[in-house]
Enzyme design. Structure first.
Site, PDB file in Angstrom:
ATOM      1  N   GLY A   1      29.264  10.596  60.620  1.00  0.00           N
ATOM      2  CA  GLY A   1      30.139  11.357  59.743  1.00  0.00           C
ATOM      3  C   GLY A   1      29.991  12.857  59.878  1.00  0.00           C
ATOM      4  O   GLY A   1      30.157  13.600  58.900  1.00  0.00           O
TER       5      GLY A   1
ATOM      6  N   GLY B   1      26.134  18.882  64.756  1.00  0.00           N
ATOM      7  CA  GLY B   1      25.564  20.203  64.523  1.00  0.00           C
ATOM      8  C   GLY B   1      26.073  20.857  63.262  1.00  0.00           C
ATOM      9  O   GLY B   1      25.659  21.963  62.905  1.00  0.00           O
TER      10      GLY B   1
ATOM     11  N   TYR C   1      44.205   3.716  55.870  1.00  0.00           N
ATOM     12  CA  TYR C   1      44.029   5.086  56.350  1.00  0.00           C
ATOM     13  C   TYR C   1      45.268   5.912  55.984  1.00  0.00           C
ATOM     14  O   TYR C   1      46.358   5.695  56.507  1.00  0.00           O
ATOM     15  CB  TYR C   1      43.821   5.123  57.857  1.00  0.00           C
ATOM     16  CG  TYR C   1      42.544   4.469  58.350  1.00  0.00           C
ATOM     17  CD1 TYR C   1      41.547   4.065  57.458  1.00  0.00           C
ATOM     18  CD2 TYR C   1      42.318   4.256  59.698  1.00  0.00           C
ATOM     19  CE1 TYR C   1      40.380   3.472  57.905  1.00  0.00           C
ATOM     20  CE2 TYR C   1      41.155   3.668  60.165  1.00  0.00           C
ATOM     21  CZ  TYR C   1      40.187   3.269  59.262  1.00  0.00           C
ATOM     22  OH  TYR C   1      39.038   2.675  59.715  1.00  0.00           O
TER      23      TYR C   1
ATOM     24  N   PRO D   1      29.632   6.832  65.015  1.00  0.00           N
ATOM     25  CA  PRO D   1      28.523   7.114  65.928  1.00  0.00           C
ATOM     26  C   PRO D   1      27.971   8.527  65.772  1.00  0.00           C
ATOM     27  O   PRO D   1      26.840   8.798  66.178  1.00  0.00           O
ATOM     28  CB  PRO D   1      29.158   6.909  67.311  1.00  0.00           C
ATOM     29  CG  PRO D   1      30.611   7.182  67.099  1.00  0.00           C
ATOM     30  CD  PRO D   1      30.914   6.646  65.729  1.00  0.00           C
TER      31      PRO D   1
END
Length: 349
Positions: free
Chosen positions: A212, A217, A55, A209
């Protein structure tokens, strides 16, 4: 915050796990902002933090280490990290080999500023390394006190089973947890991975969950799709010209209406759905901003009714993933034609 046992380890972890994928350069935010997110998450009761060496090429681990040092709460946090992805041009600075695992753990301990990692995970399967060699190296590190438990991430069910068998027969430490992708739009693991983990007493911390960003929305029919960091890195999950992603848009519209009828947000519906499964220990949330974190913390208190769960099953059937790209891993035999055809050698063979 609610807490659940991580498989049969006896360790209790928060229902929401703080994922740090977007800390550092990948999330284009400052270390100080990321540290404030970590501090707020811990203040809200999250005691499970997940990172990885890859990361932002180690920057995420450095940020997590600094936050834990400043807070003085290292002993209260279940800290997880991972290795597997390339960490430089050296062809051996990657994968699940004994050589690389030992080096990668030392590098992560240094960046995290800690003497031990609670759960050390193989970020993906490695088709070029015998699982016994991987488990042997990890077992040595447990015995040395540098890691406490072993885990896997995005392993298919048959490889999870193989790892359990090898650990038993060769007297190795075993994987006690798995990190699979799981969301309202990606339910494939319900068919095999989650039942296998339950059978072997493994905990699960499910990633993505919110699919992505699809379940926040951000992506709706009739709206212009903004270019995001995620879309640039994982294009096939966001290319709206693909039929699979059109299916996702259709599902999102129906799920948004369902959430509205239930009196909750689409985001709350998505997180509550994941943690409702009895095989899921924690859902990994990956906020980039404080606002995103705050919007997700409340989902830990939501329970979905049977009627809502049944309606979800009608929209996205159990065990179905609408876009295979959301599965996070594909068998090499599917990705490389040379592995399926006689007379051809796979690249690097």
């Amino acid at each position: 915050m609610k807490y659940r046992y991580l498989g049969t380890t006896g360790v209790r972890v928060s229902q929401l796990c703080l994922g740090t994928l977007m800390f550092g350069a990948w999330g284009d935010n400052s270390p100080d902002d990321s540290i404030r997110i970590i501090e707020r998450a811990m203040g809200a009761g999250i005691n499970y933090i997940d990172t990885a060496d890859s990361y932002s090429r180690g920057e995420s681990e450095e940020i997590v280490g600094k936050a834990l040092a400043q807070s003085g709460k290292r002993d209260r946090v279940v800290l997880a990290s991972k290795c597997h992805a390339p960490m430089g041009v050296d062809p051996n600075s990657r994968g699940n080999s004994r050589r690389w695992i030992h080096q990668a753990v030392e590098n992560s301990l240094r960046r995290l500023g800690t003497d031990w990692i609670d759960i050390y995970q193989m970020h993906r399967p490695d088709p070029h390394t015998d699982i016994d060699a991987t488990l042997g190296a990890l077992t040595d590190l447990v015995q040395a006190g540098k890691i406490r438990y072993l885990g896997s991430s995005t392993f298919p069910a048959h490889q999870i089973v193989e790892a359990q068998w090898v650990a038993e027969r060769r007297h190795r430490e075993r994987f006690v947890s798995e990190q699979p992708p799981y969301s309202l739009l990606a339910r494939e693991i319900e068919a095999d991975v989650l039942p296998v983990c339950q059978k072997y007493g493994m905990g699960t911390a499910t990633w993505s969950p919110l699919a992505g960003g699809w379940l926040t929305g951000r992506y709706r029919k009739g709206q212009e799709v903004a270019r995001t960091r995620r879309a640039g890195r994982w294009g096939k999950r966001y290319d709206m010209s693909l039929e699979a992603n059109q299916r996702k848009l259709d599902a999102v519209e129906q799920l948004a209406l369902l959430a509205e009828d239930a009196g909750i947000t689409l985001l709350d519906l998505a997180l509550a759905f994941v943690t409702e499964h009895p095989g899921v220990t924690s859902a990994i949330i990956g906020p980039r901003t404080m606002e995103q974190l705050e919007s997700q913390l409340g989902a830990a208190e939501i329970r979905l009714s049977q009627d809502v769960l049944d309606r979800i099953d009608e929209i996205v059937p159990p065990g179905r993933t609408l876009n295979p790209e959301d599965g996070g891993w594909a068998a090499p035999e599917l990705a490389d034609a040379a592995l399926r055809r006689r007379g051809h050698r796979a690249p690097g063979a």
